[in-house]
Scaffold this motif. Structure first.
Motif, PDB file in Angstrom:
ATOM      1  N   GLY A 146       0.748  -1.300  -0.006  1.00 45.57           N
ATOM      2  CA  GLY A 146       0.087   0.183   0.032  1.00 45.57           C
ATOM      3  C   GLY A 146       0.863   1.280  -0.185  1.00 45.57           C
ATOM      4  N   LEU A 147       1.997   1.173   0.650  1.00 47.64           N
ATOM      5  CA  LEU A 147       2.786   2.598   0.961  1.00 47.64           C
ATOM      6  C   LEU A 147       3.390   2.782  -0.495  1.00 47.64           C
ATOM      7  CD1 LEU A 147       4.587   2.020   4.400  1.00 47.64           C
ATOM      8  CD2 LEU A 147       2.915   3.743   3.526  1.00 47.64           C
ATOM      9  N   SER A 148       3.901   1.598  -1.055  1.00 52.25           N
ATOM     10  CA  SER A 148       4.460   1.425  -2.355  1.00 52.25           C
ATOM     11  C   SER A 148       3.374   2.178  -3.534  1.00 52.25           C
ATOM     12  CB  SER A 148       5.113   0.545  -2.910  1.00 52.25           C
ATOM     13  OG  SER A 148       4.397  -0.397  -2.989  1.00 52.25           O
ATOM     14  N   ALA A 149       2.232   1.584  -3.404  1.00 51.68           N
ATOM     15  CA  ALA A 149       1.183   2.076  -4.420  1.00 51.68           C
ATOM     16  C   ALA A 149       0.483   3.622  -4.133  1.00 51.68           C
ATOM     17  CB  ALA A 149       0.111   1.205  -4.270  1.00 51.68           C
ATOM     18  N   GLU A 150       0.416   3.859  -2.936  1.00 53.56           N
ATOM     19  CA  GLU A 150       0.125   5.270  -2.720  1.00 53.56           C
ATOM     20  C   GLU A 150       1.088   6.259  -2.472  1.00 53.56           C
ATOM     21  OE1 GLU A 150      -3.063   6.243  -2.759  1.00 53.56           O
ATOM     22  OE2 GLU A 150      -3.379   3.788  -3.332  1.00 53.56           O
ATOM     23  N   ASN A 151       2.310   6.167  -2.157  1.00 57.18           N
ATOM     24  CA  ASN A 151       3.290   7.302  -1.468  1.00 57.18           C
ATOM     25  C   ASN A 151       4.340   7.305  -2.497  1.00 57.18           C
ATOM     26  OD1 ASN A 151       1.534   7.451   0.459  1.00 57.18           O
ATOM     27  ND2 ASN A 151       3.077   6.784   1.958  1.00 57.18           N
ATOM     28  N   MET A 152       4.578   6.472  -3.605  1.00 57.33           N
ATOM     29  CA  MET A 152       5.864   6.503  -4.297  1.00 57.33           C
ATOM     30  C   MET A 152       5.387   7.377  -5.715  1.00 57.33           C
ATOM     31  SD  MET A 152       7.803   2.998  -4.037  1.00 57.33           S
ATOM     32  CE  MET A 152       9.282   3.614  -5.030  1.00 57.33           C
ATOM     33  N   VAL A 153       6.421   8.371  -5.931  1.00 57.42           N
ATOM     34  CA  VAL A 153       6.187   8.811  -7.258  1.00 57.42           C
ATOM     35  C   VAL A 153       6.351   8.034  -8.443  1.00 57.42           C
ATOM     36  CG1 VAL A 153       7.239  10.714  -8.841  1.00 57.42           C
ATOM     37  CG2 VAL A 153       6.868  11.011  -6.202  1.00 57.42           C
ATOM     38  N   ARG A 154       5.535   8.066  -9.514  1.00 59.09           N
ATOM     39  CA  ARG A 154       5.568   7.133 -10.566  1.00 59.09           C
ATOM     40  C   ARG A 154       6.960   7.283 -11.333  1.00 59.09           C
ATOM     41  NH1 ARG A 154       2.373   5.287  -6.815  1.00 59.09           N
ATOM     42  NH2 ARG A 154       0.431   4.047  -7.797  1.00 59.09           N
ATOM     43  N   GLY A 155       7.876   7.125 -10.917  1.00 62.21           N
ATOM     44  CA  GLY A 155       9.143   7.628 -11.479  1.00 62.21           C
ATOM     45  C   GLY A 155       9.850   6.172 -11.861  1.00 62.21           C
ATOM     46  N   ALA A 156      11.047   5.897 -12.119  1.00 59.36           N
ATOM     47  CA  ALA A 156      11.803   4.648 -12.648  1.00 59.36           C
ATOM     48  C   ALA A 156      11.770   3.870 -11.519  1.00 59.36           C
ATOM     49  CB  ALA A 156      12.958   5.078 -13.121  1.00 59.36           C
ATOM     50  N   GLY A 157      12.294   4.437 -10.167  1.00 55.55           N
ATOM     51  CA  GLY A 157      12.219   3.418  -8.843  1.00 55.55           C
ATOM     52  C   GLY A 157      10.919   2.765  -8.616  1.00 55.55           C
ATOM     53  N   TRP A 158       9.726   3.370  -8.837  1.00 52.50           N
ATOM     54  CA  TRP A 158       8.648   2.790  -8.710  1.00 52.50           C
ATOM     55  C   TRP A 158       8.397   1.578  -9.711  1.00 52.50           C
ATOM     56  CZ3 TRP A 158       4.309   2.800 -11.881  1.00 52.50           C
ATOM     57  CH2 TRP A 158       3.002   2.291 -11.252  1.00 52.50           C
ATOM     58  N   ARG A 159       8.840   1.931 -10.969  1.00 58.53           N
ATOM     59  CA  ARG A 159       8.603   0.772 -11.923  1.00 58.53           C
ATOM     60  C   ARG A 159       9.397  -0.371 -11.704  1.00 58.53           C
ATOM     61  NH1 ARG A 159       5.116   2.589 -15.616  1.00 58.53           N
ATOM     62  NH2 ARG A 159       4.692   5.095 -15.667  1.00 58.53           N
ATOM     63  N   PHE A 160      10.592  -0.074 -11.308  1.00 56.24           N
ATOM     64  CA  PHE A 160      11.601  -1.255 -11.056  1.00 56.24           C
ATOM     65  C   PHE A 160      10.913  -2.133  -9.825  1.00 56.24           C
ATOM     66  CE2 PHE A 160      14.473   0.982 -13.855  1.00 56.24           C
ATOM     67  CZ  PHE A 160      14.997  -0.295 -14.566  1.00 56.24           C
TER      68      PHE A 160
END
Length: 827
Positions: free
Chosen positions: A658-672
């Motif tokens: 949930g934290l990664s889905a809601e709080n992470m900017v949809r940048g390259a880090g989130w994509r990996f």
């Protein structure tokens, strides 16, 4: 009387009786305003309504854990929780101004000495500084002679240990310019105390730390060659003593945290390997000694440096703070000459004196040390192990054994230049909370200075205090049993948080998350894979012990189906084969907590935490707090205990997702992170489908497959007629709209790969995209009735191949790291 029964008034009265001469708080009694601030502070942070001292300590301890504050003792692998006494030290701003001026003078003096040692060497030529001091210094590097820094300053950041004597006079114990440690801990101490007291510390009008760090960042940017430079903090790695602090500083300052293997030098310019190719680095704040920096120019044994970084410095396009070779200033023997050098170079005496130091390489000083040894500390002149001081740290001569003293005197005659004598400093004390009781503890204050955008020295308004648990106060960071305390500089007027606007050129708007080094992408990818793997193992354990989304569905599974679950746990390396005959409970205990099995939940979560340490500067505090939380080991096979343990860990997995889905900017880090999760889930689905949805699957197998994939309710809502092989296969393998299906995972992988930067300029898809396209087409063209076990094996093999293709393309390694076609060197 216990600590819980002792109120603030009683504690302060007892403290006044126990503290000795020169205590910092008691010395404030001569200033009614400062005395009032100490009393007001205790009343605000440790009142009975707030739980007294016990409540204060508990809140501070919790904040230390929540913030991930940690360190390592030298030689240890595991991190320790940062030891924080929740009683700040208070120093009035007027007194601090004098300390600031003295430290700025000292920093200027050290800059002048460096300029001379790596330039004209007039101090040695004139005899002001013995040549042996320079020649014997382990961090004097002749390669740096005649190589000035790009903007003229060799020092950008400076730390110093200060001791306060019983008479209130401050003295310098040690200078730190090679890899100054501690600024991040000072910041974290303040943050922990502010949170633990609900900002009640504001009652003392403390001066805030944020402007200091802003000045430092702007100072680094100002000396780089470009108006919008890329700056990185170079670390030795996650096992460095202060790695947690370095990660916090990088996150706070908004700069890259890199290791030597993340960097490469090409054509005299430093680059960082990223998922977009190599990107130019303009400035480095190094936390690595000069000897380790470049194996081609300095120490060839270094395996963590950057080959040819010395050439990048020679070309003049790289700023390094502090400039390599600055560590010569930390030579202990040099302190004996700084008072004289200050008068020569600056025309004035030192405003803050050194601890008196005698270098035994001179006859008069050697005689003094020999005659007064019992009243001195003896140390290594160059900070290196010597026969009489095998650990290199100063020792009290009065505590040497007769044999050690005889060996010292012999050594003093044979190699006098290797030793120094220093006066013994009686340290002031300050209040510390030890096991809930207010006690006086001797302290050393570590202060910090940095150059601002105009090249002027700015001092951090405070620092952190190290509270001694023993006589050895010269550890670089923390010793066994030491504590730290926040140091608050208090003003007469209330202080407010000030956020300054950039008054320079307009700032270009960006909608990218920033540069993602290849190693960070690698870590995100495998962090998600380990967490996903751990979650699936937990789901299988939950099934074995009778838990299910569908009430009693799992408990009704037949023995062969449950046996296949157990065999799967063994095949995945989660449990030992010899545990199959010991019963389901024992097997589940080992699958949860066996540290020797690489696929156990314990091992998978520990691996995820280890990978997460390398991402600490990129993870939100809440995410890191959950990830790093210790997992209790289960030893008993009681069903209720096992079920509760599994439920807690599954809740943690859900929270992390949930934290990664809601709080992470949809940048390259989130994509990996998403790529790792989707790829691991897809591989699991192939393996589970071959085991539980083969042509000979029964109702128990299909029911279990649905349960493991959280699709029980969806299936029963859609198919009222009951379980059937083709519908289950279609829902879990081929339905593109089901977030738990194989097709959904492959489509998501393809979407993420397409969104990542490409190194090609011809518009053609890169190898990972090509393979994902083929997989997606295969699944969309398949039918549930015709899908065979062989098809699933081929798809699984392709997924494993896709993992390798992603590794080859994005996790750039070595000098063969690809660069985008036509890529500009200034990108």
């Amino acid at each position: 009387m216990t600590a819980g029964e002792e109120d603030i008034g009683q504690a302060l009265a007892r403290y006044a009786r126990e503290a000795g001469r020169g205590d910092l708080m008691l010395a404030a009694q001569g200033d009614p305003a400062m005395a009032h601030r100490w009393e007001a502070m205790f009343g605000a942070i440790a009142s009975a309504a707030r739980g007294g001292f016990a409540g204060l300590q508990a809140r501070a301890d919790q904040q230390v854990v929540d913030l991930g504050m940690a360190f390592r003792l030298t030689g240890e692998v595991e991190e320790r929780v940062w030891p924080l006494s929740p009683v700040p030290m208070l120093i009035h701003a007027t007194q601090w101004q004098g300390i600031e001026a003295g430290l700025a003078q000292r920093a200027d003096l050290l800059e002048h000495v460096l300029d001379d040692l790596y330039g004209a060497c007039s101090l040695v030529a004139s005899g002001e500084l013995p040549a042996a001091i320079v020649a014997g210094a382990p961090d004097y590097w002749r390669q740096m002679r005649g190589l000035p820094p790009p903007r003229g300053h060799r020092l950008q950041f400076y730390a110093v240990d200060l001791a306060r004597g019983p008479d209130g006079e401050w003295r310098v114990l040690a200078d730190y310019v090679r890899t100054p440690v501690g600024a991040g801990y000072a910041l974290e101490n303040r943050l922990a105390m502010t949170r633990a007291t609900d900002d009640a510390l504001g009652i003392v009008n403390f001066v805030r730390l944020a402007p200091f760090f802003s000045d430092f960042r702007q100072g680094l940017a100002a000396i780089c060659a470009r108006p919008d430079p890329r700056i990185a903090l170079l670390t030795q790695g996650r096992y460095n003593q202060s790695y947690a602090e370095q990660a916090h500083l990088a996150r706070y300052l908004g700069i890259l945290l890199v290791e030597g293997q993340d960097l490469t030098v090409r054509d005299g310019q430093l680059y960082v390997r990223t998922v977009e190719g190599v990107k130019r680095v303009d400035g480095l704040w190094r936390r690595m000694g000069t000897d380790l920096l470049d194996p081609l120019a300095f120490d060839s044994r270094s395996t963590i440096g950057v080959p040819d970084i010395f050439e990048a410095m020679r070309h003049g396009g790289l700023v390094i703070a502090n400039w390599p070779g600055a560590g010569v200033l930390e030579t202990p023997a040099l302190a004996a000459f700084l008072p004289r050098l200050c008068r020569k170079l600056l025309g004035e005496p030192l405003r803050i004196p050194n601890v008196a130091t005698w270098w035994c390489g001179q006859a008069k000083e050697r005689a003094h040390v020999r005659e007064q040894a019992d009243r001195l500390a003896i140390g290594s002149a160059f900070g290196l192990p010597v026969p009489a001081i095998p650990h290199g740290r100063a020792r009290l001569a009065s505590r040497l054994s007769p044999a050690e003293n005889a060996a010292f005197l012999t050594e003093l005659e044979q190699r006098p230049m290797d030793y120094i004598g220093q006066e013994l400093v009686q340290l002031s004390t300050t209040p510390a909370l030890v096991d809930g009781v207010l006690l006086p503890r001797p302290f050393i204050l570590r202060a910090f200075l940095a150059r601002d955008a105009h090249g002027q020295w700015r001092a951090m308004p405070g620092g952190f205090a190290r509270l001694a648990a023993h006589d050895d106060m010269r550890a670089v960071l923390m010793g066994q049993g030491d504590m730290s305390a926040d140091v608050c500089i208090v003003a007469d007027e209330p202080q407010t948080a000030v956020v300054t606007l950039d008054s320079g050129a307009p700032v270009a708007i960006r909608r990218v998350a920033g540069t993602l080094p290849s190693k960070a992408a690698d870590n995100f990818f495998w962090l998600a894979r380990y967490l996903e793997r751990g979650e699936m193992v937990l789901r299988m354990i939950r099934v074995l012990i009778g838990g299910s989304i569908e009430g009693e569905a799992a408990s009704a599974l037949d023995r062969p189906t449950l046996g296949r679950v157990a065999d799967t746990l063994v095949a995945w390396g989660s449990a030992r084969k010899d545990k199959l005959g010991e019963g389901t409970g024992k097997l589940c205990v080992h699958a949860l907590s066996d540290p020797e099995m690489p696929g156990s939940v314990q091992s998978l979560f520990e691996a995820a935490e280890a990978i997460g340490r390398g991402l600490r500067e990129r993870l939100a505090v809440d995410f890191w707090r959950l990830l790093s939380r210790q997992i209790d080991r289960v030893s008993e096979a009681r069903e209720s205990q096992l079920m509760a343990h599994v439920a807690r860990l599954l809740d943690r997995c859900a929270a992390l997702s949930g934290l990664s889905a809601e709080n992470m900017v949809r940048g390259a880090g989130w994509r990996f992170l998403e790529l790792g999760r989707r790829l691991e889930r897809a591989i699991h689905l192939c393996r589970l489908a071959r085991t539980f949805a083969g042509d000979d699957a029964n109702g128990h197998d299909l029911n279990l497959f649905l349960d493991l994939c959280d699709c029980q309710i969806s299936y029963r809502t859609r198919y009222l007629s009951g379980l059937a092989l083709a519908p289950v296969r279609d829902m879990l393998l081929l339905e593109p709209g089901n977030p738990r299906s194989l097709a959904f995972q492959v489509d998501a992988i393809l979407d993420h790969l397409r969104a990542l930067p490409t190194l090609r300029d011809d518009g053609m898809p890169e190898p990972p995209v090509q393979l994902a396209l083929a997989l997606s087409a295969r699944l969309h063209a398949a039918s549930a009735e015709m899908l065979t076990a062989r098809d699933l094996e081929v798809i699984e093999t392709a997924l494993l191949d896709l993992s390798d293709r992603i590794d080859d393309r994005f996790f750039l390694k070595g000098e063969d790291a690809p660069r985008a076609s036509g890529m500009t060197r200034l990108a």
